[in-house]
Design a protein around this motif. Sequence first.
Motif, PDB file in Angstrom:
ATOM      1  N   ALA A 180       0.825  -1.214   0.000  1.00 15.80           N
ATOM      2  CA  ALA A 180       0.000   0.000   0.000  1.00 15.80           C
ATOM      3  C   ALA A 180       0.859   1.264   0.000  1.00 15.80           C
ATOM      4  CB  ALA A 180      -0.925  -0.011   1.212  1.00 15.80           C
ATOM      5  N   GLY A 181       2.168   1.081   0.008  1.00 16.95           N
ATOM      6  CA  GLY A 181       3.069   2.217  -0.108  1.00 16.95           C
ATOM      7  C   GLY A 181       3.718   2.681   1.170  1.00 16.95           C
ATOM      8  N   GLU A 182       3.506   1.973   2.280  1.00 19.64           N
ATOM      9  CA  GLU A 182       4.139   2.403   3.534  1.00 19.64           C
ATOM     10  C   GLU A 182       5.637   2.113   3.519  1.00 19.64           C
ATOM     11  OE1 GLU A 182       2.236   1.838   7.266  1.00 19.64           O
ATOM     12  OE2 GLU A 182       0.254   1.504   6.366  1.00 19.64           O
ATOM     13  N   ASP A 183       6.376   2.856   4.331  1.00 22.55           N
ATOM     14  CA  ASP A 183       7.839   2.810   4.328  1.00 22.55           C
ATOM     15  C   ASP A 183       8.361   1.579   5.078  1.00 22.55           C
ATOM     16  OD1 ASP A 183      10.475   4.227   3.872  1.00 22.55           O
ATOM     17  OD2 ASP A 183      10.516   4.014   6.052  1.00 22.55           O
ATOM     18  N   PHE A 184       9.301   0.862   4.446  1.00 25.21           N
ATOM     19  CA  PHE A 184       9.856  -0.362   5.032  1.00 25.21           C
ATOM     20  C   PHE A 184      10.540  -0.073   6.370  1.00 25.21           C
ATOM     21  CE2 PHE A 184      12.630  -3.920   5.739  1.00 25.21           C
ATOM     22  CZ  PHE A 184      12.008  -5.006   5.134  1.00 25.21           C
ATOM     23  N   ALA A 185      11.356   0.970   6.413  1.00 30.22           N
ATOM     24  CA  ALA A 185      12.109   1.282   7.630  1.00 30.22           C
ATOM     25  C   ALA A 185      11.177   1.609   8.796  1.00 30.22           C
ATOM     26  CB  ALA A 185      13.063   2.445   7.367  1.00 30.22           C
ATOM     27  N   GLU A 186      10.119   2.348   8.507  1.00 27.49           N
ATOM     28  CA  GLU A 186       9.178   2.694   9.568  1.00 27.49           C
ATOM     29  C   GLU A 186       8.431   1.465  10.065  1.00 27.49           C
ATOM     30  OE1 GLU A 186       8.917   5.566  11.168  1.00 27.49           O
ATOM     31  OE2 GLU A 186      10.634   6.190   9.947  1.00 27.49           O
ATOM     32  N   LEU A 187       8.093   0.580   9.140  1.00 26.42           N
ATOM     33  CA  LEU A 187       7.418  -0.658   9.541  1.00 26.42           C
ATOM     34  C   LEU A 187       8.349  -1.556  10.347  1.00 26.42           C
ATOM     35  CD1 LEU A 187       5.373  -1.441   6.290  1.00 26.42           C
ATOM     36  CD2 LEU A 187       4.460  -0.691   8.501  1.00 26.42           C
ATOM     37  N   ALA A 188       9.639  -1.538  10.019  1.00 25.52           N
ATOM     38  CA  ALA A 188      10.614  -2.316  10.791  1.00 25.52           C
ATOM     39  C   ALA A 188      10.643  -1.830  12.236  1.00 25.52           C
ATOM     40  CB  ALA A 188      11.998  -2.203  10.163  1.00 25.52           C
ATOM     41  N   LYS A 189      10.650  -0.522  12.423  1.00 25.61           N
ATOM     42  CA  LYS A 189      10.648   0.032  13.777  1.00 25.61           C
ATOM     43  C   LYS A 189       9.380  -0.348  14.540  1.00 25.61           C
ATOM     44  CE  LYS A 189      13.488   4.053  12.574  1.00 25.61           C
ATOM     45  NZ  LYS A 189      13.537   5.524  12.461  1.00 25.61           N
ATOM     46  N   GLU A 190       8.273  -0.414  13.810  1.00 28.33           N
ATOM     47  CA  GLU A 190       6.992  -0.700  14.454  1.00 28.33           C
ATOM     48  C   GLU A 190       6.800  -2.177  14.751  1.00 28.33           C
ATOM     49  OE1 GLU A 190       2.170  -0.330  13.498  1.00 28.33           O
ATOM     50  OE2 GLU A 190       3.639   0.675  12.182  1.00 28.33           O
ATOM     51  N   TYR A 191       7.198  -3.043  13.814  1.00 30.57           N
ATOM     52  CA  TYR A 191       6.843  -4.460  13.912  1.00 30.57           C
ATOM     53  C   TYR A 191       7.992  -5.397  14.308  1.00 30.57           C
ATOM     54  CZ  TYR A 191       2.217  -3.914  11.700  1.00 30.57           C
ATOM     55  OH  TYR A 191       0.911  -3.584  11.422  1.00 30.57           O
ATOM     56  N   SER A 192       9.202  -5.088  13.876  1.00 30.77           N
ATOM     57  CA  SER A 192      10.267  -6.090  13.971  1.00 30.77           C
ATOM     58  C   SER A 192      10.620  -6.441  15.416  1.00 30.77           C
ATOM     59  CB  SER A 192      11.520  -5.609  13.246  1.00 30.77           C
ATOM     60  OG  SER A 192      12.501  -6.641  13.225  1.00 30.77           O
ATOM     61  N   THR A 193      10.821  -7.730  15.653  1.00 32.71           N
ATOM     62  CA  THR A 193      11.268  -8.196  16.965  1.00 32.71           C
ATOM     63  C   THR A 193      12.784  -8.340  17.031  1.00 32.71           C
ATOM     64  OG1 THR A 193      10.994 -10.520  16.300  1.00 32.71           O
ATOM     65  CG2 THR A 193       9.104  -9.441  17.347  1.00 32.71           C
ATOM     66  N   ASP A 194      13.456  -8.014  15.916  1.00 27.33           N
ATOM     67  CA  ASP A 194      14.916  -8.052  15.897  1.00 27.33           C
ATOM     68  C   ASP A 194      15.430  -6.723  16.440  1.00 27.33           C
ATOM     69  OD1 ASP A 194      17.598  -8.232  15.443  1.00 27.33           O
ATOM     70  OD2 ASP A 194      17.468  -8.569  13.284  1.00 27.33           O
ATOM     71  N   THR A 195      15.711  -6.696  17.725  1.00 23.61           N
ATOM     72  CA  THR A 195      16.101  -5.442  18.378  1.00 23.61           C
ATOM     73  C   THR A 195      17.444  -4.900  17.879  1.00 23.61           C
ATOM     74  OG1 THR A 195      17.074  -6.712  20.205  1.00 23.61           O
ATOM     75  CG2 THR A 195      14.790  -5.952  20.464  1.00 23.61           C
ATOM     76  N   ALA A 196      18.247  -5.770  17.286  1.00 25.61           N
ATOM     77  CA  ALA A 196      19.568  -5.338  16.819  1.00 25.61           C
ATOM     78  C   ALA A 196      19.486  -4.518  15.534  1.00 25.61           C
ATOM     79  CB  ALA A 196      20.474  -6.545  16.594  1.00 25.61           C
ATOM     80  N   THR A 197      18.396  -4.704  14.759  1.00 22.64           N
ATOM     81  CA  THR A 197      18.324  -4.025  13.464  1.00 22.64           C
ATOM     82  C   THR A 197      17.098  -3.136  13.275  1.00 22.64           C
ATOM     83  OG1 THR A 197      17.117  -5.838  12.374  1.00 22.64           O
ATOM     84  CG2 THR A 197      19.539  -5.967  12.388  1.00 22.64           C
ATOM     85  N   LYS A 198      16.086  -3.253  14.118  1.00 25.09           N
ATOM     86  CA  LYS A 198      14.813  -2.582  13.850  1.00 25.09           C
ATOM     87  C   LYS A 198      14.945  -1.070  13.771  1.00 25.09           C
ATOM     88  CE  LYS A 198      11.655  -2.464  17.004  1.00 25.09           C
ATOM     89  NZ  LYS A 198      10.608  -2.936  17.929  1.00 25.09           N
ATOM     90  N   GLU A 199      15.783  -0.473  14.626  1.00 21.43           N
ATOM     91  CA  GLU A 199      15.927   0.979  14.618  1.00 21.43           C
ATOM     92  C   GLU A 199      16.702   1.474  13.399  1.00 21.43           C
ATOM     93  OE1 GLU A 199      14.340   3.008  16.603  1.00 21.43           O
ATOM     94  OE2 GLU A 199      13.450   1.243  17.571  1.00 21.43           O
ATOM     95  N   ASP A 200      17.370   0.559  12.719  1.00 14.96           N
ATOM     96  CA  ASP A 200      18.109   0.901  11.490  1.00 14.96           C
ATOM     97  C   ASP A 200      17.355   0.401  10.264  1.00 14.96           C
ATOM     98  OD1 ASP A 200      20.189   1.964   9.990  1.00 14.96           O
ATOM     99  OD2 ASP A 200      21.356   0.109  10.041  1.00 14.96           O
ATOM    100  N   GLY A 201      16.044   0.292  10.376  1.00 14.68           N
ATOM    101  CA  GLY A 201      15.229  -0.123   9.240  1.00 14.68           C
ATOM    102  C   GLY A 201      15.365  -1.581   8.877  1.00 14.68           C
ATOM    103  N   GLY A 202      15.875  -2.394   9.825  1.00  9.80           N
ATOM    104  CA  GLY A 202      16.055  -3.814   9.550  1.00  9.80           C
ATOM    105  C   GLY A 202      17.291  -4.127   8.727  1.00  9.80           C
ATOM    106  N   ASN A 203      18.223  -3.187   8.664  1.00  6.03           N
ATOM    107  CA  ASN A 203      19.397  -3.323   7.804  1.00  6.03           C
ATOM    108  C   ASN A 203      20.320  -4.453   8.269  1.00  6.03           C
ATOM    109  OD1 ASN A 203      21.445  -2.852   5.943  1.00  6.03           O
ATOM    110  ND2 ASN A 203      22.367  -1.236   7.185  1.00  6.03           N
ATOM    111  N   LEU A 204      20.594  -5.402   7.373  1.00 10.34           N
ATOM    112  CA  LEU A 204      21.494  -6.519   7.665  1.00 10.34           C
ATOM    113  C   LEU A 204      22.837  -6.358   6.974  1.00 10.34           C
ATOM    114  CD1 LEU A 204      18.904  -9.405   7.224  1.00 10.34           C
ATOM    115  CD2 LEU A 204      19.903  -8.664   9.390  1.00 10.34           C
ATOM    116  N   GLY A 205      22.974  -5.331   6.139  1.00 12.65           N
ATOM    117  CA  GLY A 205      24.208  -5.155   5.397  1.00 12.65           C
ATOM    118  C   GLY A 205      24.367  -6.218   4.317  1.00 12.65           C
ATOM    119  N   TYR A 206      25.607  -6.401   3.880  1.00 13.75           N
ATOM    120  CA  TYR A 206      25.905  -7.411   2.854  1.00 13.75           C
ATOM    121  C   TYR A 206      26.228  -8.744   3.513  1.00 13.75           C
ATOM    122  CZ  TYR A 206      26.236  -3.850  -0.821  1.00 13.75           C
ATOM    123  OH  TYR A 206      25.946  -2.852  -1.725  1.00 13.75           O
ATOM    124  N   PHE A 207      25.813  -9.828   2.908  1.00 14.13           N
ATOM    125  CA  PHE A 207      26.169 -11.160   3.394  1.00 14.13           C
ATOM    126  C   PHE A 207      26.273 -12.111   2.217  1.00 14.13           C
ATOM    127  CE2 PHE A 207      21.588 -10.541   3.769  1.00 14.13           C
ATOM    128  CZ  PHE A 207      21.065 -11.628   3.087  1.00 14.13           C
TER     129      PHE A 207
END
Length: 293
Positions: A180-207
């Motif tokens: 529906a067009g909502e921002d991924f980073a904002e949704l990560a902050k709202e929903y994600s249970t990964d506390t290590a990455t949620k405030e950074d938009g769920g960023n995992l970097g390169y792997f």
Amino acid sequence: MKEIRMIKTIKMIVLPLALSAMLVGCSSGNSSMIASVDGEKITEAELNEALTAQYGVEVLDTLITDKIIELEAEKLDVSVTDEEIEEEYEDYTNEYGGEEAFLEVISSYNMAVEDVKEDIKVYLLTLKLMEDYVEITDEEVETYFEENKATYGQAAEVEANHILVEDEKTAQEVIGKLNAGEDFAELAKEYSTDTATKEDGGNLGYFGKGEMEEAFENAAFTIEIDSVSEPVETDYGFHVIKVTDKIEEKEAEFEDVKDTVYQDLLDSKVNEQYSTWLEEKMEEYKIENKLTD
């Protein structure tokens, strides 16, 4: 006798330079109190005696070895620049995940950056002093490259963000909001249970491959850049994955990496022959060691 890669193996982990400074810094006749128990004092002299008994031989051996390297460098007019030391220091900090993490490690062993850089200087001097001793040929460099070719190529990598939730229903809810067009980073902050990455938009970097759980990896390497996955289940829960970049696998060309290959081969041969070289050098100097003589 210490190995050439002493920075991380001996001085930093087992025998910090701070310990050697304490050993040589405390006078054996110093009765100054350094601690007490119910008023009964423990003196610097007692501390020094205990440290000398436990670590003195190893610390003094290290100091003697470093002095030999220093004298050899002076004799052969070999030196290292500040730039070379800084470059090697940066490599070490990167191996620990950045300078902040590196400083935490050395701080836990009562070491300062200056101690590490002095150790790096000795290491680089040793490499330069031994370069002619190990005699590396062009053919050896090419052979080493062929034997380790995969090491020098570019492995396939993915850069991705993710939102981790507990169940598939919530994952589908997140996907609906993304569609529906909502921002991924904002949704990560709202929903994600990964506390290590949620405030950074769920960023995992390169792997690369083999670094993530198989289901997660398969999804990340399959979907296109800027695409979002269907819910992916792992042992941690359900992931919504967004791929932001991909690096294609590339085979190494010898001409592009030959300097790096040479340096790696030099490191390897120096490690193999260091003890022999040092024993030969020790025969050339008059050494007095009152802890062992």
